[in-house]
Design an enzyme around this catalytic site. Structure first.
Site, PDB file in Angstrom:
ATOM      1  N   GLU A  46       0.808  -1.263  -0.108  1.00 41.23           N
ATOM      2  CA  GLU A  46      -0.072   0.048  -0.130  1.00 41.23           C
ATOM      3  C   GLU A  46       0.834   1.311  -0.117  1.00 41.23           C
ATOM      4  O   GLU A  46       1.692   1.346   0.934  1.00 41.23           O
ATOM      5  CB  GLU A  46      -0.970  -0.081   1.121  1.00 41.23           C
ATOM      6  CG  GLU A  46      -2.010   1.052   1.282  1.00 41.23           C
ATOM      7  CD  GLU A  46      -1.479   2.313   1.820  1.00 41.23           C
ATOM      8  OE1 GLU A  46      -1.222   3.298   1.099  1.00 41.23           O
ATOM      9  OE2 GLU A  46      -1.435   2.478   3.084  1.00 41.23           O
ATOM     10  N   CYS A  98      -2.074   7.938   4.386  1.00 38.65           N
ATOM     11  CA  CYS A  98      -1.935   7.504   3.182  1.00 38.65           C
ATOM     12  C   CYS A  98      -3.383   8.198   2.388  1.00 38.65           C
ATOM     13  O   CYS A  98      -3.386   7.977   1.310  1.00 38.65           O
ATOM     14  CB  CYS A  98      -1.900   5.965   2.876  1.00 38.65           C
ATOM     15  SG  CYS A  98      -2.709   5.082   3.822  1.00 38.65           S
TER      16      CYS A  98
END
Length: 504
Positions: free
Chosen positions: A263, A300
């Site tokens: 990720e 994120c």
């Protein structure tokens, strides 16, 4: 209670020292020394994990569920000490760390509940058709089985929920896979005390002690040794695009390539449609400012870009800047992250055609919010503007028309999230954007902000590259368990051989 780290690695149920050490770099409080991993220690951890795999993968779902719940209890038993050292190491506020601890224990319990139900096994049976012509069909059964030892890299920005006992570790243990964690150097003491909680759960549940290992420190050779070890069968990673891509390439180049579930972050664009802007532009501006600066922007899913129509951009920009200008600086997780944020600010500010709205140089580890504006035509011609800046930096893109807004959507790289701000009058435009954004993002929001990632059955935290390296997976939610499983078909298997999960 205070916690003083002993600074060792955890391998096969034992705390192991190594010759070299490194010092932590806390935001406040005392620094501590931690042993530095070696390639040989990595190999020892992987060997132990492989030795534990057969017994651990054969445990029942109930046994693994109780183990996950025991880890949650042991983390809660160390709550005050975890918060104290986590705050010292990262500078994150006490309330944030307490909330993240709750998320960590909550997802452990969620995975426990999920595997008890057994639906994740995706069991399928094709009954035998012995009389079928021109050829009989055998009985075929399918079930998901754990893949083997898993490597997990702790994240800098989530010392609990995405690190030692975070989602990757919890989901792999739920699947029946031993885990080798490479602790993040930004919070080694936090990693260690959580490792102690996992070890306590191991002993209380009588599971093989080598199902979990924690190695700390070292340079790129340690990460490389971990992902290229032939006993590791899959990797979980949360971090930068550069670091993730390097590890991904190593996994692909192995003689036996393995899946790398990375990720890697994104800019998480928001498309603010004209009806919504006219109706509640000031509210959207305030909400964006709060989301953009949450945790110093070190998420994120931080929404770094807002795409708006040009005739509405000036008033919206003024509202956003008014909100951001009132906000004080925030301590970033590490000196390195703070330096990268300052470099990103300077890079954006130096781009031709970029208008600085709030351009505040940062000093040391304390970062201030930033805001810039650019025409859509400049954005489309300047790929550097689409690169993530990890921190509280926003960019408003002025589109001259809805058609130009749609062009921006079509030109996006893969994203973790994309957001539509709309009202009833905007629905026709939103319907045109939605199929475009479905190909660009793993999660699409309406009238919200993406910084909250719910840990649940339906959540997707992933997306097309470069948001993540596998668009078919998620690192949050119960579907995260599927990353560490592979389907096995059993043909004409005698009933006496169908044990374990086939019978429950």
């Amino acid at each position: 209670m205070s916690y003083t780290p002993h600074g060792c690695h955890l391998i096969a149920g034992e705390w192991v020292a190594s010759a070299d050490s490194f010092a932590s770099d806390p935001a406040s409080g005392p620094a501590h020394r931690f042993c530095t991993a070696t390639v040989d220690l990595v190999a020892a951890a992987c060997t132990a994990a492989e030795a534990a795999f057969e017994a651990y993968s054969a445990t029942s779902r109930e046994e693994r569920a109780r183990f996950l719940e025991a880890i949650a209890r042991e983390i809660e038993a160390r709550a005050a000490a975890i918060t104290e050292i986590g705050h010292q190491e990262t500078g994150l506020a006490t309330a944030r760390l307490e909330g993240e601890r709750g998320r960590t224990t909550g997802q452990l319990r969620l995975f426990a509940s999920h595997i008890r139900a057994g639906e994740y096994l995706d069991r399928r049976v094709d009954l035998a058709l012995p009389e079928r012509q021109p050829a009989p069909r055998p009985e075929i059964r399918l079930m998901q089985r754990p893949c083997g030892p898993v490597a997990v890299f702790g994240a800098s920005n989530f010392p609990l929920a995405f690190s030692t006992a975070g989602g990757d570790t919890a989901s792999a243990l739920a699947a029946g896979c031993p885990v080798v964690v490479r602790g993040h150097p930004a919070h080694p003491g936090t990693s260690e005390i959580v490792g102690e909680a996992i070890l306590a759960a191991i002993w209380s549940c009588d599971v093989p002690p080598a199902v979990f290992a924690l190695i700390q420190g070292g340079h790129h050779d340690i990460g490389a040794a971990l992902v290229t070890n032939p006993l590791i069968t899959a990797v979980g990673f949360t971090g930068s695009l550069a670091g993730g891509r390097a590890l991904f390439d190593l996994c692909a180049a192995r003689p036996d390539p393995i899946p790398f579930f990375g990720e890697l972050g994104s800019v998480n664009p928001m498309f603010i449609l004209p009806g919504a802007m006219s109706e509640r532009g000031a509210g959207i501006a305030a909400g964006w400012a709060g989301s953009l600066t949450m945790g110093a922007g070190q998420f994120c899913t931080n929404p770094g870009i807002a795409v708006v129509l040009a005739d509405q951009a000036k008033e919206f920009a003024q509202a956003v800047v008014a909100e951001l200008a009132r906000m004080a600086g925030q301590t970033m997780l590490t000196d390195g992250i703070a330096r990268a944020f300052e470099a990103g600010r300077a890079r954006i500010a130096a781009q031709d055609g970029v208008q600085p709205l709030l351009n505040q140089p940062c000093e040391g580890r304390v970062a201030l919010p930033q805001m810039f504006m650019v025409k859509a035509a400049v954005w489309q011609q300047t790929p550097a503007l689409a690169e993530e800046v990890f921190g509280s930096l926003g960019l408003i893109i002025e589109a001259e028309s809805f058609e130009e807004m749609e062009q921006i959507a079509r030109g996006l790289d893969g994203q973790l999230t994309a957001t539509l701000h709309l009202n009833d009058t905007d629905v026709p435009m939103a319907k045109r954007l939605l199929p475009v954004l479905e190909r660009k993002a793993g999660r699409i929001l309406a009238n919200g902000f993406p910084t909250g990632v719910e840990v649940s059955e339906a959540m997707v935290h992933g997306g097309p590259y470069p948001a993540s390296t596998n668009f078919g997976a998620t690192s949050v939610g119960t579907m995260a368990i599927r990353r560490w499983l592979r389907p096995v078909a059993y043909q004409n298997m005698p009933a006496a051989m169908l044990q374990g999960d086939w019978l429950s």
